[in-house]
Motif scaffolding. Structure first.
Motif, PDB file in Angstrom:
ATOM      1  N   PRO A   1       0.732  -1.199  -0.320  1.00 59.45           N
ATOM      2  CA  PRO A   1       0.044  -0.059   0.302  1.00 59.45           C
ATOM      3  C   PRO A   1       0.543   1.229  -0.474  1.00 59.45           C
ATOM      4  O   PRO A   1       2.247   1.338   0.111  1.00 59.45           O
ATOM      5  CB  PRO A   1      -0.842  -0.309   1.304  1.00 59.45           C
ATOM      6  CG  PRO A   1       0.097  -0.421   2.117  1.00 59.45           C
ATOM      7  CD  PRO A   1       0.633  -2.281   1.630  1.00 59.45           C
ATOM      8  N   VAL A   2       0.063   2.369  -0.116  1.00 57.51           N
ATOM      9  CA  VAL A   2       1.133   3.824  -0.028  1.00 57.51           C
ATOM     10  C   VAL A   2      -0.197   4.725   0.313  1.00 57.51           C
ATOM     11  O   VAL A   2      -1.290   4.705   0.086  1.00 57.51           O
ATOM     12  CB  VAL A   2       1.122   4.642  -1.540  1.00 57.51           C
ATOM     13  CG1 VAL A   2       1.586   5.709  -1.326  1.00 57.51           C
ATOM     14  CG2 VAL A   2       1.686   3.750  -3.006  1.00 57.51           C
ATOM     15  N   VAL A   3       0.709   5.097   1.778  1.00 58.37           N
ATOM     16  CA  VAL A   3      -0.732   6.039   2.393  1.00 58.37           C
ATOM     17  C   VAL A   3      -0.478   7.412   1.596  1.00 58.37           C
ATOM     18  O   VAL A   3       0.765   8.102   1.938  1.00 58.37           O
ATOM     19  CB  VAL A   3      -0.070   5.902   3.671  1.00 58.37           C
ATOM     20  CG1 VAL A   3      -0.867   6.772   4.736  1.00 58.37           C
ATOM     21  CG2 VAL A   3      -0.350   4.491   4.462  1.00 58.37           C
ATOM     22  N   VAL A   4      -1.604   8.241   2.012  1.00 58.61           N
ATOM     23  CA  VAL A   4      -0.950   9.310   1.039  1.00 58.61           C
ATOM     24  C   VAL A   4      -1.753  10.296   2.026  1.00 58.61           C
ATOM     25  O   VAL A   4      -3.076   9.974   2.655  1.00 58.61           O
ATOM     26  CB  VAL A   4      -2.464   9.859   0.472  1.00 58.61           C
ATOM     27  CG1 VAL A   4      -2.511  11.017  -0.417  1.00 58.61           C
ATOM     28  CG2 VAL A   4      -1.987   8.629  -1.036  1.00 58.61           C
ATOM     29  N   VAL A   5      -0.829  11.438   3.093  1.00 54.67           N
ATOM     30  CA  VAL A   5      -1.281  12.201   3.831  1.00 54.67           C
ATOM     31  C   VAL A   5      -1.542  13.489   3.368  1.00 54.67           C
ATOM     32  O   VAL A   5      -0.569  13.989   3.028  1.00 54.67           O
ATOM     33  CB  VAL A   5      -0.854  12.159   5.281  1.00 54.67           C
ATOM     34  CG1 VAL A   5      -0.693  13.031   6.471  1.00 54.67           C
ATOM     35  CG2 VAL A   5      -0.288  11.097   5.781  1.00 54.67           C
ATOM     36  N   THR A   6      -2.206  14.620   3.170  1.00 53.34           N
ATOM     37  CA  THR A   6      -2.930  15.445   3.038  1.00 53.34           C
ATOM     38  C   THR A   6      -4.087  15.994   3.265  1.00 53.34           C
ATOM     39  O   THR A   6      -4.576  15.795   4.552  1.00 53.34           O
ATOM     40  CB  THR A   6      -3.496  15.461   1.005  1.00 53.34           C
ATOM     41  OG1 THR A   6      -4.970  14.733   1.284  1.00 53.34           O
ATOM     42  CG2 THR A   6      -2.664  15.332   0.391  1.00 53.34           C
ATOM     43  N   GLY A   7      -4.204  17.392   3.680  1.00 54.76           N
ATOM     44  CA  GLY A   7      -4.729  18.205   4.045  1.00 54.76           C
ATOM     45  C   GLY A   7      -6.232  17.694   3.775  1.00 54.76           C
ATOM     46  O   GLY A   7      -7.217  17.656   2.272  1.00 54.76           O
ATOM     47  N   GLY A   8      -7.032  17.573   4.935  1.00 57.02           N
ATOM     48  CA  GLY A   8      -8.968  16.649   4.112  1.00 57.02           C
ATOM     49  C   GLY A   8      -9.481  17.841   3.154  1.00 57.02           C
ATOM     50  O   GLY A   8      -9.812  17.239   2.150  1.00 57.02           O
ATOM     51  N   PHE A   9      -9.161  18.884   2.762  1.00 56.85           N
ATOM     52  CA  PHE A   9      -9.753  19.579   1.428  1.00 56.85           C
ATOM     53  C   PHE A   9      -9.029  19.098   0.374  1.00 56.85           C
ATOM     54  O   PHE A   9     -10.268  18.832  -0.788  1.00 56.85           O
ATOM     55  CB  PHE A   9      -9.467  20.807   1.838  1.00 56.85           C
ATOM     56  CG  PHE A   9      -9.893  21.908   0.809  1.00 56.85           C
ATOM     57  CD1 PHE A   9     -11.569  22.635   1.067  1.00 56.85           C
ATOM     58  CD2 PHE A   9      -9.502  21.992  -0.692  1.00 56.85           C
ATOM     59  CE1 PHE A   9     -11.792  23.059  -0.515  1.00 56.85           C
ATOM     60  CE2 PHE A   9      -9.629  22.805  -1.855  1.00 56.85           C
ATOM     61  CZ  PHE A   9     -11.569  22.962  -1.503  1.00 56.85           C
ATOM     62  N   HIS A  10      -8.399  18.602   0.439  1.00 56.54           N
ATOM     63  CA  HIS A  10      -7.483  17.567  -1.270  1.00 56.54           C
ATOM     64  C   HIS A  10      -8.108  16.643  -1.239  1.00 56.54           C
ATOM     65  O   HIS A  10      -7.510  15.998  -2.466  1.00 56.54           O
ATOM     66  CB  HIS A  10      -6.315  18.039  -1.100  1.00 56.54           C
ATOM     67  CG  HIS A  10      -6.155  19.866  -1.271  1.00 56.54           C
ATOM     68  ND1 HIS A  10      -6.045  21.094  -1.886  1.00 56.54           N
ATOM     69  CD2 HIS A  10      -4.841  20.150  -0.331  1.00 56.54           C
ATOM     70  CE1 HIS A  10      -5.463  21.874  -1.606  1.00 56.54           C
ATOM     71  NE2 HIS A  10      -4.816  21.782  -0.510  1.00 56.54           N
ATOM     72  N   THR A  11      -8.662  15.967  -0.060  1.00 54.35           N
ATOM     73  CA  THR A  11      -8.325  14.396  -0.621  1.00 54.35           C
ATOM     74  C   THR A  11      -9.291  14.169  -1.606  1.00 54.35           C
ATOM     75  O   THR A  11      -9.143  12.804  -1.885  1.00 54.35           O
ATOM     76  CB  THR A  11      -8.391  13.755   0.981  1.00 54.35           C
ATOM     77  OG1 THR A  11      -7.652  14.048   2.087  1.00 54.35           O
ATOM     78  CG2 THR A  11      -8.911  11.691   0.690  1.00 54.35           C
TER      79      THR A  11
END
Length: 733
Positions: free
Chosen positions: A187-197
């Motif tokens: 897997p790849v975990v992607v952590v970004t601001g919720g607005f962008h997700t």
């Protein structure tokens, strides 16, 4: 396996825990984090062992921005947890200098305006004051928060991404697709601001090549120490969350223990300020907070539950302003002491420290070496002799630090703009934690202290007003920076020929004339460009004055200063002027005789002609209207000439003596302003002349040493007169 998205609110402990749990459970090949991709090759610098908070500071020619990290920032936790489980970490956002960040100073700021309508609707639905309270209510005070993805989907579904957001999301999606391809079945975990997700989830189809990192010609990125104070929304920072001190406790100890800490911390701070806080008050605050938490349906007391409980227990009077946590804003002056200490406790006092091996821009080492070499890296007061070469060099170093706003260097006295020369300076030096951060941030201006100060002053000059340009020029001279001066002088010359602002023009003329006259101290050596500025400013003042008409008005000290500066230009910088003395005297004479000119300017014009050698007819003073304002102008420009003219003083004494009480009371404020141009010793000289004119023997000192305020005496006289009139009217006199 594909991508596992974790949308976060920046600086949220709940989101940081979610990120840590997701990485631990997924054991991903890659952890992709919203952050500047141009820092990927140096990402190990983040893990040297700093004391948080710190920030990644990026700058280019036209823009600077920060990406702050504290212990509970989801982005920071993503980086540290990724390294712990052996995953590759990549920042995937555009660099901070990119066009998409033109109006962004903080990468991790909330974008609340983009979804204000839905947040307001949710706040009404859940009966909370604002987005911060809403977030706490839904997620922060719950042991196992649920529905975060739905929350972000709702926000994004009601908002429209601007061009910058779209460019950033397209770029981040390219990183996600490439990492998913490279990770294979991991897997790849992607952590970004919720607005962008939500947008990133919809962009998984497309090319899978690793994106290139945009390059820039100038600029750099460095880690800088940060602080809880700089993170706090209540001090103006646009953070994802306010109250970093409180949320640090939430991260370390949990919500319930953070609530106890907040009550105890506020009590300790108030007691430290000698404010009474009893045990009963603390019990009441705890009880109120618990009751509010239950009433609001919180599993644990939320931040606002505790704050409202403290407010109820500690503040009995009406508040003059709403508490900041109800509106996210700064405290205004006059706030209740309890509110001040609540905000102080919420903020916390942590100051970050960088690991000694952290790379720093050349300016940092250059300044530290200068401070050591010149014995300025210490605490205490220092006195500098500006006529001494070493004292002058130390002064220039300190002034360069001052214009760069490096903390810990305060000048308490020294040469001032437009004032007589002062040959010494006093400074107070003190070590401050924020100095290294300020130096790193100032490095965007240059690699050496002189270069950085020069660029900073040049930037200030770009949009400066005329009077501000004079101050910038004076700063450049104090800093010993000659490369800037030509540009500022040229801008001054252009501004002078266009301005109609007489006070600003007088300010500029006085300041530049000071540099011209006192070249031994400032090293300006009768600079020809300064002479050009003096010439243009003098001619412009005279042109504006001759066309200025209007009825009686209070004397304007600012335009009178312009007239005094014109006098000094003719007397002390004659070689720089294209006008001769006769030209200036002619203008002054015409203005002094112009019945339509304001009284203060007529007086100042007469004073100017007098100071330049033209002897006035003192008998004409008897025909002057608005005597006080007229005298203010005369005294502002020809004080020494007045002192040397017993005939004029005698005429003035007769005019004032002939006034009725009403006339005197009306004229008193203007007369007081006028005679305020004379220092005490010169007032005594005038008093001696008045006594001689009246044929009275005695000391003038006793009548110039009043123990009461003259305005108070005048008010008392007016009251007495009204009382006498009432007594007469009532037949009681």
């Amino acid at each position: 396996m594909g991508a596992v998205f974790v949308g976060v609110r920046h600086h949220s402990p709940a989101c940081a825990r979610l990120v840590a749990a997701t990485i631990s459970a997924q054991q991903p090949a890659y952890v992709l984090v919203e952050g500047p991709a141009d820092f990927n090759e140096r990402i190990d610098e983040l893990l040297l062992g700093h004391e948080l908070p710190i920030a990644l500071f990026s700058y280019s020619d036209e823009h600077a921005s920060w990406s702050p990290f504290c212990d509970y920032s989801p982005e920071w936790v993503a980086i540290t947890e990724a390294r712990r489980c052996g995953a590759e970490v990549r920042f995937i956002d555009l660099p901070a200098w990119h066009e998409a960040f033109r109006d962004v100073s903080n990468r991790y700021a909330d974008a609340e305006l983009r979804y204000a309508e839905v947040v307001e609707r949710l706040c009404r639905e859940f009966a909370v004051d604002n987005a911060d309270a809403l977030w706490d209510h839904l997620f922060e005070c719950e042991s196992e928060p649920k529905g975060m993805d739905e929350y972000f989907d709702l926000l994004r579904g009601t908002a429209t991404a601007d061009a910058g957001d779209s460019a950033r999301e397209e770029y981040m999606a390219r990183w996600v697709r490439a990492a998913v391809r490279d990770a294979g079945d991991r897997p790849v975990v992607v952590v970004t601001g919720g607005f962008h997700t939500p947008a990133l989830k919809a962009k998984l189809d497309g090319g899978t090549e690793w994106p290139e990192v945009p390059e820039r010609d100038k600029g750099a990125s460095y880690l800088v120490p940060y602080s809880h104070a700089r993170l706090d929304a209540f001090t103006g920072y646009q953070s994802g969350m306010p109250s970093p001190g409180y949320y640090q406790q939430v991260w370390e100890n949990g919500v319930r223990r953070a609530a106890d800490w907040l009550v105890e911390s506020v009590a300790a701070r108030l007691r430290g300020r000698q404010q009474p806080v009893s045990t009963a008050d603390l019990i009441a605050a705890h009880t109120q907070a618990g009751a509010l938490a239950r009433l609001r349906g919180h599993e644990n007391p939320a931040r606002t539950d505790v704050l409202d409980g403290l407010t109820s227990a500690l503040i009995s009077e009406d508040l003059t302003q709403p508490p900041p946590w109800t509106r996210r804003g700064t405290l205004h002056p006059g706030a209740h002491p309890a509110l001040v200490e609540m905000i102080g406790a919420l903020r916390g006092d942590r100051v970050g420290r960088l690991h000694p091996a952290t790379p720093a821009p050349p300016l940092v080492n250059a300044v530290q070496e200068l401070l050591r070499a010149h014995d300025l890296d210490r605490e205490g007061k220092i006195a500098l002799d500006l006529t001494d070469a070493r004292g002058l060099e130390r002064s220039r170093i300190l002034h360069r630090l001052r214009v760069l706003r490096i903390p810990g260097f305060e000048r308490t006295s020294g040469p001032a703009e437009g004032a007589p020369p002062q040959l010494d300076e006093q400074w107070t030096l003190r070590p401050v934690d924020e100095r290294v951060a300020a130096l790193i941030e100032a490095a965007e201006n240059g690699a050496t202290l002189e270069e950085a100060a020069g660029v900073a002053l040049e930037r200030r000059s770009r949009d400066a007003r005329l009077d501000q340009l004079a101050a910038i020029l004076f700063d450049a001279v104090l800093c010993g920076i000659t490369t800037l001066s030509g540009k500022v002088k040229a801008a001054l010359g252009e501004g002078i020929t266009e301005t109609g602002d007489l006070p600003a023009l007088g300010h500029v003329l006085g300041a530049v004339l000071g540099l011209w006259r006192h070249d031994r101290l400032f090293g300006t050596k009768r600079d020809p460009l300064l002479g050009s500025v003096i010439d243009k400013a003098t001619a412009r003042v005279l042109w504006l004055v001759e066309g200025l008409h209007g009825g009686p008005a209070p004397a304007d000290p600012h335009r009178l200063r312009a007239m005094a500066a014109t006098r000094d230009a003719v007397l002390h910088a004659k070689a720089a002027l294209s006008l001769d003395v006769a030209d200036v005297t002619g203008v002054a004479t015409r203005v002094s005789n112009d019945a339509q000119a304001p009284p203060d300017l007529r007086g100042a014009a007469l004073g100017l002609a007098w100071a330049l050698g033209s002897t006035p007819d003192v008998r004409k003073v008897r025909a002057v209207d608005a005597l006080g304002d007229w005298l203010a102008g005369l005294f502002a420009v020809a004080r020494e000439e007045v002192l040397a003219s017993p005939d004029l003083v005698g005429v003035l004494d007769e005019l004032v003596s002939a006034m009725t009480e009403d006339e005197f009371l009306v004229a008193l404020p203007a007369l007081r302003l006028a005679f305020g141009y004379f220092p005490p010793r010169e007032r005594e000289t005038i008093a001696t002349t008045v006594l001689a004119h009246r044929g009275v023997e005695g000391s003038a000192r006793s009548i110039t040493r009043l123990t009461a305020d003259p305005l108070v005496v005048a008010e008392a006289m007016a009251v007495e007169k009204r009382v006498d009139a009432l007594l007469v009217k009532g037949g009681l006199a």
